[in-house]
Motif scaffolding. Structure first.
Motif, PDB file in Angstrom:
ATOM      1  N   LYS A 137      16.265 -76.337   0.607  1.00 41.38           N
ATOM      2  CA  LYS A 137      15.687 -75.641  -0.543  1.00 41.38           C
ATOM      3  C   LYS A 137      14.188 -75.909  -0.627  1.00 41.38           C
ATOM      4  N   PRO A 138      13.444 -75.013  -1.283  1.00 48.11           N
ATOM      5  CA  PRO A 138      11.989 -75.188  -1.397  1.00 48.11           C
ATOM      6  C   PRO A 138      11.583 -76.505  -2.048  1.00 48.11           C
ATOM      7  N   GLN A 139      12.331 -76.965  -3.034  1.00 47.32           N
ATOM      8  CA  GLN A 139      11.988 -78.227  -3.689  1.00 47.32           C
ATOM      9  C   GLN A 139      12.112 -79.405  -2.722  1.00 47.32           C
ATOM     10  N   THR A 140      13.119 -79.366  -1.854  1.00 45.72           N
ATOM     11  CA  THR A 140      13.287 -80.427  -0.855  1.00 45.72           C
ATOM     12  C   THR A 140      12.120 -80.404   0.122  1.00 45.72           C
ATOM     13  N   LYS A 141      11.717 -79.217   0.541  1.00 47.05           N
ATOM     14  CA  LYS A 141      10.587 -79.084   1.458  1.00 47.05           C
ATOM     15  C   LYS A 141       9.323 -79.658   0.827  1.00 47.05           C
ATOM     16  N   LYS A 142       9.089 -79.326  -0.423  1.00 52.63           N
ATOM     17  CA  LYS A 142       7.911 -79.812  -1.137  1.00 52.63           C
ATOM     18  C   LYS A 142       7.957 -81.333  -1.266  1.00 52.63           C
ATOM     19  N   THR A 143       9.123 -81.886  -1.546  1.00 57.24           N
ATOM     20  CA  THR A 143       9.265 -83.336  -1.698  1.00 57.24           C
ATOM     21  C   THR A 143       8.972 -84.048  -0.390  1.00 57.24           C
ATOM     22  N   ARG A 144       9.523 -83.555   0.708  1.00 58.71           N
ATOM     23  CA  ARG A 144       9.272 -84.173   2.019  1.00 58.71           C
ATOM     24  C   ARG A 144       7.775 -84.116   2.366  1.00 58.71           C
ATOM     25  N   PHE A 145       7.156 -82.985   2.098  1.00 62.37           N
ATOM     26  CA  PHE A 145       5.719 -82.847   2.343  1.00 62.37           C
ATOM     27  C   PHE A 145       4.946 -83.855   1.495  1.00 62.37           C
ATOM     28  N   SER A 146       5.319 -83.996   0.234  1.00 62.81           N
ATOM     29  CA  SER A 146       4.630 -84.935  -0.664  1.00 62.81           C
ATOM     30  C   SER A 146       4.788 -86.376  -0.191  1.00 62.81           C
ATOM     31  N   HIS A 147       5.975 -86.716   0.298  1.00 63.55           N
ATOM     32  CA  HIS A 147       6.200 -88.073   0.796  1.00 63.55           C
ATOM     33  C   HIS A 147       5.341 -88.354   2.031  1.00 63.55           C
ATOM     34  N   LEU A 148       5.291 -87.398   2.933  1.00 63.36           N
ATOM     35  CA  LEU A 148       4.479 -87.581   4.135  1.00 63.36           C
ATOM     36  C   LEU A 148       3.000 -87.634   3.777  1.00 63.36           C
ATOM     37  N   ASN A 149       2.587 -86.820   2.832  1.00 68.52           N
ATOM     38  CA  ASN A 149       1.207 -86.829   2.352  1.00 68.52           C
ATOM     39  C   ASN A 149       0.875 -88.190   1.740  1.00 68.52           C
ATOM     40  N   ALA A 150       1.797 -88.768   0.985  1.00 66.11           N
ATOM     41  CA  ALA A 150       1.588 -90.084   0.385  1.00 66.11           C
ATOM     42  C   ALA A 150       1.440 -91.154   1.466  1.00 66.11           C
ATOM     43  N   PHE A 151       2.225 -91.029   2.521  1.00 65.17           N
ATOM     44  CA  PHE A 151       2.117 -91.975   3.641  1.00 65.17           C
ATOM     45  C   PHE A 151       0.730 -91.919   4.265  1.00 65.17           C
ATOM     46  N   PHE A 152       0.250 -90.715   4.522  1.00 65.99           N
ATOM     47  CA  PHE A 152      -1.079 -90.575   5.128  1.00 65.99           C
ATOM     48  C   PHE A 152      -2.181 -91.005   4.162  1.00 65.99           C
ATOM     49  N   ASN A 153      -2.003 -90.772   2.889  1.00 65.43           N
ATOM     50  CA  ASN A 153      -2.982 -91.250   1.910  1.00 65.43           C
ATOM     51  C   ASN A 153      -3.010 -92.776   1.863  1.00 65.43           C
ATOM     52  N   PHE A 154      -1.847 -93.410   2.024  1.00 66.59           N
ATOM     53  CA  PHE A 154      -1.787 -94.871   2.084  1.00 66.59           C
ATOM     54  C   PHE A 154      -2.609 -95.370   3.272  1.00 66.59           C
ATOM     55  N   ILE A 155      -2.437 -94.719   4.424  1.00 70.08           N
ATOM     56  CA  ILE A 155      -3.200 -95.110   5.617  1.00 70.08           C
ATOM     57  C   ILE A 155      -4.691 -94.975   5.345  1.00 70.08           C
ATOM     58  N   LYS A 156      -5.078 -93.848   4.766  1.00 70.91           N
ATOM     59  CA  LYS A 156      -6.504 -93.596   4.510  1.00 70.91           C
ATOM     60  C   LYS A 156      -7.072 -94.596   3.502  1.00 70.91           C
ATOM     61  N   ASN A 157      -6.345 -94.865   2.432  1.00 73.46           N
ATOM     62  CA  ASN A 157      -6.876 -95.722   1.367  1.00 73.46           C
ATOM     63  C   ASN A 157      -6.816 -97.215   1.691  1.00 73.46           C
TER      64      ASN A 157
END
Length: 160
Positions: free
Chosen positions: A62-82
């Motif tokens: 579902k679209p909400q699941t896709k958005k959640t997975r994207f947000s989690h991966l984005n958070a991971f990369f933001n952790f690396i950057k910060n």
């Protein structure tokens, strides 16, 4: 630094600072990401790698699941950057990816007119059903709230 090393640090951080459900969701995503990209240096990642991974992981979801997975991966990369490398460019920070994993606006519900609700209430013969409808329509109560009411909840004073 390899993606698998960064993911271990990220998960350790969340095990200390986040709730169990959050950690479980992050662990699943990061384990799958490390299966395909774990031995790569995180500077070698690009938006195409992320897109291929997310499409493979969320295919048929579902679209909400896709958005959640994207947000989690984005958070991971933001952790690396910060926390690990301030010069790192987040591969999820592209307009294309943001647009692809954005949820479309929800469809507005059709609101039933007040006259129609009054008609339904007055045509209801069962007093209990009528009371439930009255409380929901006039009092703004939800179904669950109405069903949990008992005689002790009703005050003996007259309504003003």
């Amino acid at each position: 630094m390899k993606v698998s090393q960064a993911s271990a640090m990220w998960l350790n951080y969340h095990k200390v600072n986040s709730k169990d459900n959050t950690v479980r969701a992050y662990e699943e995503l990061v384990q799958r990401f490390c299966e395909t990209h774990g031995e790569q240096d995180f500077h070698d990642l690009n938006s195409n790698c992320v897109l291929e991974f997310l499409n493979a992981m969320t295919d048929g979801r579902k679209p909400q699941t896709k958005k959640t997975r994207f947000s989690h991966l984005n958070a991971f990369f933001n952790f690396i950057k910060n926390n690990l490398d301030h010069d790192f460019e987040n591969p999820c920070d592209t307009p294309l990816l943001k647009k692809m994993f954005k949820i479309k606006a929800p469809v507005a519900w059709d609101v039933v007119e007040k006259e129609k609700i009054d008609e339904i209430i007055f045509k209801t013969d069962n007093p209990m059903h009528r009371l439930i409808l009255e409380l929901m329509a006039r009092g703004g109560m939800r179904v669950g709230e109405v069903l949990k009411l008992n005689a002790g909840d009703v005050n003996d004073r007259k309504m003003i």
